[in-house]
Scaffold this motif. Sequence first.
Motif, PDB file in Angstrom:
ATOM      1  N   GLU A 262       0.838  -1.197   0.000  1.00  0.00           N
ATOM      2  CA  GLU A 262       0.000   0.000   0.000  1.00  0.00           C
ATOM      3  C   GLU A 262       0.879   1.256   0.000  1.00  0.00           C
ATOM      4  O   GLU A 262       0.599   2.223  -0.724  1.00  0.00           O
ATOM      5  CB  GLU A 262      -0.929   0.008   1.216  1.00  0.00           C
ATOM      6  N   GLU A 263       1.946   1.237   0.792  1.00  0.00           N
ATOM      7  CA  GLU A 263       2.861   2.378   0.832  1.00  0.00           C
ATOM      8  C   GLU A 263       3.587   2.540  -0.498  1.00  0.00           C
ATOM      9  O   GLU A 263       3.813   3.673  -0.963  1.00  0.00           O
ATOM     10  CB  GLU A 263       3.867   2.198   1.971  1.00  0.00           C
ATOM     11  N   MET A 264       3.929   1.416  -1.118  1.00  0.00           N
ATOM     12  CA  MET A 264       4.596   1.473  -2.421  1.00  0.00           C
ATOM     13  C   MET A 264       3.672   2.064  -3.481  1.00  0.00           C
ATOM     14  O   MET A 264       4.113   2.811  -4.361  1.00  0.00           O
ATOM     15  CB  MET A 264       5.080   0.082  -2.826  1.00  0.00           C
ATOM     16  N   GLU A 265       2.404   1.757  -3.412  1.00  0.00           N
ATOM     17  CA  GLU A 265       1.436   2.319  -4.358  1.00  0.00           C
ATOM     18  C   GLU A 265       1.370   3.836  -4.223  1.00  0.00           C
ATOM     19  O   GLU A 265       1.319   4.560  -5.225  1.00  0.00           O
ATOM     20  CB  GLU A 265       0.052   1.707  -4.126  1.00  0.00           C
ATOM     21  N   ILE A 266       1.396   4.313  -2.985  1.00  0.00           N
ATOM     22  CA  ILE A 266       1.337   5.759  -2.750  1.00  0.00           C
ATOM     23  C   ILE A 266       2.616   6.434  -3.246  1.00  0.00           C
ATOM     24  O   ILE A 266       2.575   7.450  -3.947  1.00  0.00           O
ATOM     25  CB  ILE A 266       1.125   6.048  -1.249  1.00  0.00           C
ATOM     26  N   LEU A 267       3.771   5.855  -2.899  1.00  0.00           N
ATOM     27  CA  LEU A 267       5.054   6.442  -3.288  1.00  0.00           C
ATOM     28  C   LEU A 267       5.237   6.483  -4.798  1.00  0.00           C
ATOM     29  O   LEU A 267       5.860   7.397  -5.337  1.00  0.00           O
ATOM     30  CB  LEU A 267       6.206   5.652  -2.653  1.00  0.00           C
ATOM     31  N   SER A 268       4.711   5.474  -5.485  1.00  0.00           N
ATOM     32  CA  SER A 268       4.959   5.327  -6.923  1.00  0.00           C
ATOM     33  C   SER A 268       3.884   5.957  -7.797  1.00  0.00           C
ATOM     34  O   SER A 268       3.996   5.906  -9.038  1.00  0.00           O
ATOM     35  CB  SER A 268       5.069   3.837  -7.275  1.00  0.00           C
ATOM     36  N   LYS A 269       2.865   6.555  -7.197  1.00  0.00           N
ATOM     37  CA  LYS A 269       1.720   7.053  -7.966  1.00  0.00           C
ATOM     38  C   LYS A 269       2.143   8.047  -9.049  1.00  0.00           C
ATOM     39  O   LYS A 269       1.623   8.026 -10.167  1.00  0.00           O
ATOM     40  CB  LYS A 269       0.717   7.705  -7.020  1.00  0.00           C
ATOM     41  N   GLU A 270       3.126   8.900  -8.755  1.00  0.00           N
ATOM     42  CA  GLU A 270       3.496   9.955  -9.705  1.00  0.00           C
ATOM     43  C   GLU A 270       4.521   9.497 -10.745  1.00  0.00           C
ATOM     44  O   GLU A 270       4.963  10.285 -11.570  1.00  0.00           O
ATOM     45  CB  GLU A 270       4.044  11.168  -8.936  1.00  0.00           C
TER      46      GLU A 270
END
Length: 287
Positions: A262-270
Motif C-alpha cells: 500500500e505504501e509502495m502504491e502511494i510512493l509510486s503514484k506519480e
Amino acid sequence: MWEERIRIEPPYDFDRVLDRLSMDPLHHVRLEEREVSIPLRNQNNDPFVVTVKGMGTKTAPEFLLSGKSDKDFAIKETMRIFQWDFSLVDVQTHFRSTNIAEIFEAHDGTPIVLEFSLYGCLMKCIIHQQLNLKFAHTLTERFVHTFGEKIDGVWFYPAPEKVAQLDYSDLRELQFSGRKAEYVIDTSKLIAEGKINLEELQNMEDAAILKELVKIRGVGPWTVQNLLLFGLGRPNLFPFADIGIQNALKKHFQLERKPTFEEMEILSKEWSPYLSYASLYLWRSIE
C-alpha cells in the motif's frame, strides 16, 4: 564481415549499460574496450554474433556494430535490445519533479536494456526465482554451459526443443531443486509443442500476457513482470514483490522497515507512465 555506425539521441550512458550487463557472467562484455558481443538467432533460428562497441559519450552517443552475417536483421534486433529508438529525454523530464528525482539525476541516461532472447529471458526468470543473485547466476551459467552452445566466444541459451527432451535428473545434477527442474523443462515443452508462442506476446497487452502465462506451473506474477520488463521492454511495470525494489525504497526514503504494498502504491503514484524506469533506477541505486 560488415560494420555499421549508428548515432542516437542523447542522453545514453553506454558505460552504465556495460557495467550492468557485466553482472551476468554469461554476457561477453569487455569493459576496457567498451564492447559487448551479443548472441542472436535469425528468422531461420540460425545463431550468429553481433559486436556492439561504444564510440561516443553519454551526450553524443555513437556505436559501431559489426558481424559476419544477417546485417539488416542484426541492426534491427540490436536497436530493439538496446532501446536506441526510445528517447530518455522524456523520462528524465518526467522524473525531475518526482520524489525520486535525486536517483534519476545520479543515473542520468541509463536505459532499459532487454535480454537477448525471449526464451532465454523466461528461463533466466524461472531459474532466478527465490534465489540470491550470486547462486542464481551460478545456476543459470551451469544450465547454459551444459546444454547451450558457444560461438565466437559467446554463449547461447539452448533451444526450447533441446531442453524439452531433458530429464528432470539432468537439471538436478546441476543443483536445481526438483520443482525448478520441472518448471524449466515443462515450460520448454509447452513452447516446443507450440502451446506457448513467445513471439505472439509482442502484440498482446500486459494484462493479457500476465493472465496467460500465470497459468503455467511455476510461473508467477514476479516472473511475468520481469519478462514484460526485460524481455519485451514494457515501460510501465513496477514489481511490488521485488525485494530489491523494497530495499531501495527503504534506503531512499529512510524508512525503518521495508514499505508495504500500500505504501509502495502511494510512493509510486506519480511515476507512471514510466514505472519500469523507476524500477530500473531503484535497482541501480543499491547495486
